[in-house]
Design an enzyme around this catalytic site. Sequence first.
Site, PDB file in Angstrom:
ATOM      1  N   LYS A   1       0.679  -1.425   0.168  1.00  0.00           N
ATOM      2  CA  LYS A   1       0.482   0.630   0.314  1.00  0.00           C
ATOM      3  C   LYS A   1       0.856   1.174   0.195  1.00  0.00           C
ATOM      4  CE  LYS A   1      -3.328   2.715   0.220  1.00  0.00           C
ATOM      5  NZ  LYS A   1      -4.077   2.902  -0.642  1.00  0.00           N
TER       6      LYS A   1
ATOM      7  N   CYS B   1      -3.698  10.520   1.132  1.00  0.00           N
ATOM      8  CA  CYS B   1      -2.692   9.677   0.807  1.00  0.00           C
ATOM      9  C   CYS B   1      -1.708  10.006   0.483  1.00  0.00           C
ATOM     10  CB  CYS B   1      -3.335   8.633   0.206  1.00  0.00           C
ATOM     11  SG  CYS B   1      -5.873   7.318   0.519  1.00  0.00           S
TER      12      CYS B   1
HETATM   13  N1  LIG Z   1      -9.515   7.961   1.628  1.00  0.00           N
HETATM   14  C1  LIG Z   1      -9.605   7.553   0.731  1.00  0.00           C
HETATM   15  O1  LIG Z   1      -8.941   7.862  -1.017  1.00  0.00           O
HETATM   16  C2  LIG Z   1      -8.900   6.824   1.501  1.00  0.00           C
HETATM   17  C3  LIG Z   1      -7.686   5.201   0.206  1.00  0.00           C
HETATM   18  C4  LIG Z   1      -6.754   4.336   0.958  1.00  0.00           C
HETATM   19  C5  LIG Z   1      -6.712   4.513   2.450  1.00  0.00           C
HETATM   20  N2  LIG Z   1      -7.436   5.818   2.815  1.00  0.00           N
HETATM   21  C6  LIG Z   1      -6.800   4.882   4.698  1.00  0.00           C
HETATM   22  O2  LIG Z   1      -8.549   5.208   4.655  1.00  0.00           O
HETATM   23  C7  LIG Z   1      -8.507   5.361   6.384  1.00  0.00           C
HETATM   24  C8  LIG Z   1      -9.687   5.665   6.132  1.00  0.00           C
HETATM   25  O3  LIG Z   1     -10.090   7.422   5.362  1.00  0.00           O
HETATM   26  P1  LIG Z   1     -10.868   7.969   5.359  1.00  0.00           P
HETATM   27  O4  LIG Z   1     -11.193   8.812   4.087  1.00  0.00           O
HETATM   28  O5  LIG Z   1     -11.637   7.131   5.338  1.00  0.00           O
HETATM   29  O6  LIG Z   1     -11.182   8.667   6.799  1.00  0.00           O
HETATM   30  P2  LIG Z   1     -12.364  10.098   7.256  1.00  0.00           P
HETATM   31  O7  LIG Z   1     -11.433  10.977   8.127  1.00  0.00           O
HETATM   32  O8  LIG Z   1     -13.448  10.170   5.974  1.00  0.00           O
HETATM   33  O9  LIG Z   1     -13.280   9.061   8.050  1.00  0.00           O
HETATM   34  C9  LIG Z   1     -12.866   8.534   8.916  1.00  0.00           C
HETATM   35  C10 LIG Z   1     -13.891   8.557  10.409  1.00  0.00           C
HETATM   36  O10 LIG Z   1     -13.008   7.155  11.528  1.00  0.00           O
HETATM   37  C11 LIG Z   1     -14.247   8.196  12.391  1.00  0.00           C
HETATM   38  N3  LIG Z   1     -12.827   7.762  13.600  1.00  0.00           N
HETATM   39  C12 LIG Z   1     -11.733   8.501  14.280  1.00  0.00           C
HETATM   40  N4  LIG Z   1     -11.598   7.325  15.551  1.00  0.00           N
HETATM   41  C13 LIG Z   1     -12.953   6.609  15.728  1.00  0.00           C
HETATM   42  C14 LIG Z   1     -13.274   5.562  16.505  1.00  0.00           C
HETATM   43  N5  LIG Z   1     -11.798   4.853  17.197  1.00  0.00           N
HETATM   44  N6  LIG Z   1     -13.575   4.499  16.305  1.00  0.00           N
HETATM   45  C15 LIG Z   1     -15.027   4.951  15.159  1.00  0.00           C
HETATM   46  N7  LIG Z   1     -14.528   6.177  14.422  1.00  0.00           N
HETATM   47  C16 LIG Z   1     -13.634   6.528  14.528  1.00  0.00           C
HETATM   48  C17 LIG Z   1     -14.081   9.813  12.315  1.00  0.00           C
HETATM   49  O11 LIG Z   1     -14.954   9.905  12.804  1.00  0.00           O
HETATM   50  C18 LIG Z   1     -14.105   9.392  10.567  1.00  0.00           C
HETATM   51  O12 LIG Z   1     -15.505   9.773   9.920  1.00  0.00           O
HETATM   52  C19 LIG Z   1      -6.695   6.276   6.116  1.00  0.00           C
HETATM   53  O13 LIG Z   1      -6.088   5.113   7.224  1.00  0.00           O
HETATM   54  C20 LIG Z   1      -6.428   6.365   4.910  1.00  0.00           C
HETATM   55  O14 LIG Z   1      -4.932   6.735   4.750  1.00  0.00           O
HETATM   56  C21 LIG Z   1      -7.866   6.319   2.490  1.00  0.00           C
END
Ligand SMILES: NC(=O)c1ccc[n+]([C@@H]2O[C@H](COP(=O)([O-])OP(=O)(O)OC[C@H]3O[C@@H](n4cnc5c(N)ncnc54)[C@H](O)[C@@H]3O)[C@@H](O)[C@H]2O)c1
Length: 430
Positions: free
Chosen positions: A208, A262
């Site tokens: 990743k 990312c």
């Molecule tokens: N957005 C993308 O395109 C993408 C792509 C690949 C990987 N990722 C990875 O996926 C992960 C999540 O990214 P995202 O974009 O969905 O983030 P995001 O900020 O949109 O969503 C994360 C959610 O998690 C919640 N949260 C935080 N702590 C929590 C807890 N202890 N219990 C329950 N909920 C909790 C937050 O309130 C938020 O709503 C990250 O590690 C990111 O690097 C994201």
Amino acid sequence: MDNNVERRVKKICVVGLGYIGLPTASMLANHGYNVVGVDVDRDRVRSIEEGNLNIVEPGLKTLVSGAINSGNLRVKTTPEDADAYIICVPTPVKWEDNAPRCDLSYIYSAIESIKPHLRDGNLIIIESTVPPKTTESIYRYLNNSRKIYMAYCPERVLPGKILKELVENDRIIGGVNRESAELAKEIYSSFVDGNIYLTDSTTAEMVKLMENTYRDVNIALANEFAKICEEINVNVWEAIDLANRHPRVNILNPGPGVGGHCISVDPWFIVEVSKNAKLIRSARELNDSMPYYVCNLLCKELKRRKIEDPKVAIFGVAYKGNVEDTRESPGKKVIKYLISKGISVSIYDPYVKTFEYPLESLKDCVKNADVILVITDHEDFKNFKEDEVREIYYLMRNKIVIDTRNVLNQDLWRNVGFYVKLLGDGKCKL
Ligand SMILES: NC(=O)c1ccc[n+]([C@@H]2O[C@H](COP(=O)([O-])OP(=O)(O)OC[C@H]3O[C@@H](n4cnc5c(N)ncnc54)[C@H](O)[C@@H]3O)[C@@H](O)[C@H]2O)c1
């Protein structure tokens, strides 16, 4: 998966309902799983229940409402007992003594919240992007008290095409052991049409990070080329286009910097674990410096024309084209820097709904402005009609455009009377 085979996992708790967790939870619910979506943010949970998503993603609203109406998806603020848990919480970078570190606090608080519910035979999947060996160390921590399965399954979807890519992309599943990988595969095969490859968790974590680092380093190379081309009077866009005619060359585009959750973050997790990550560090630093390089170009232009009390109209604060996401956006750095230099700034972004600085309509943004600084390659900017460009021309004080994405129809803007400067175009003189 063969629908006649009895599923070992029936109930799944998805922790974190953001860009990744919400589509994943809804997809699983629409494929027959009993899903509990959990988010600590009450407002987010309420807005999902009410169908008012604050994530703009094609098809997501329909997918989520379908999942909720089927009764297969419930959303709440605390986890409950389940057969499997999928962690999709943020993993930002933080700095300690000038060294980058993945902030794993969200992951650990998610793990602590599910810990009281864990039973022998449960599966935990981490989808959040994490440094190598994170999954293994969480497994060691949890497996002391329970016999659980654990896997790392990175998400590789493209914002704007999340639903399509969730289904069509190949998936990598890294298990802490073979049984864990196989059990996780059973879940993903319910909706993934792409190939699913099994490996160990640390390899999957590295895969990743390598994917996003590859793009970051490639963009840094393009940005370095842009600077060099400015210096030696070459148009970098033309040069890249021609270089990419080579069958084994694929240089990405230069720009005002790299944003998003990312590409601008993940390479630091490799720097964190290895002193050998020299190229990766310097690419990251170069991309992080681009907003200031762009501000410098702008300030030179203002100075050259002796423009007093300038007003700069920023076009686009989303970190990339056609999305409303402003996380780590280069636009933010540009705006902060210009304001710190006493330059007046107005902002227009047709995709972004909320931002830490005030957003304006197109007309208000360009009214009495001296320069338009294009930061994001939104489709809307590409498609300006001649009468719109003319109206902008008459509303502005000075008629200067700096396009850092090569997104505008330059011939049109020039014909209307604008001076158009392109990032990395050394040839473009008044
Ligand atoms: N957005 C993308 O395109 C993408 C792509 C690949 C990987 N990722 C990875 O996926 C992960 C999540 O990214 P995202 O974009 O969905 O983030 P995001 O900020 O949109 O969503 C994360 C959610 O998690 C919640 N949260 C935080 N702590 C929590 C807890 N202890 N219990 C329950 N909920 C909790 C937050 O309130 C938020 O709503 C990250 O590690 C990111 O690097 C994201």
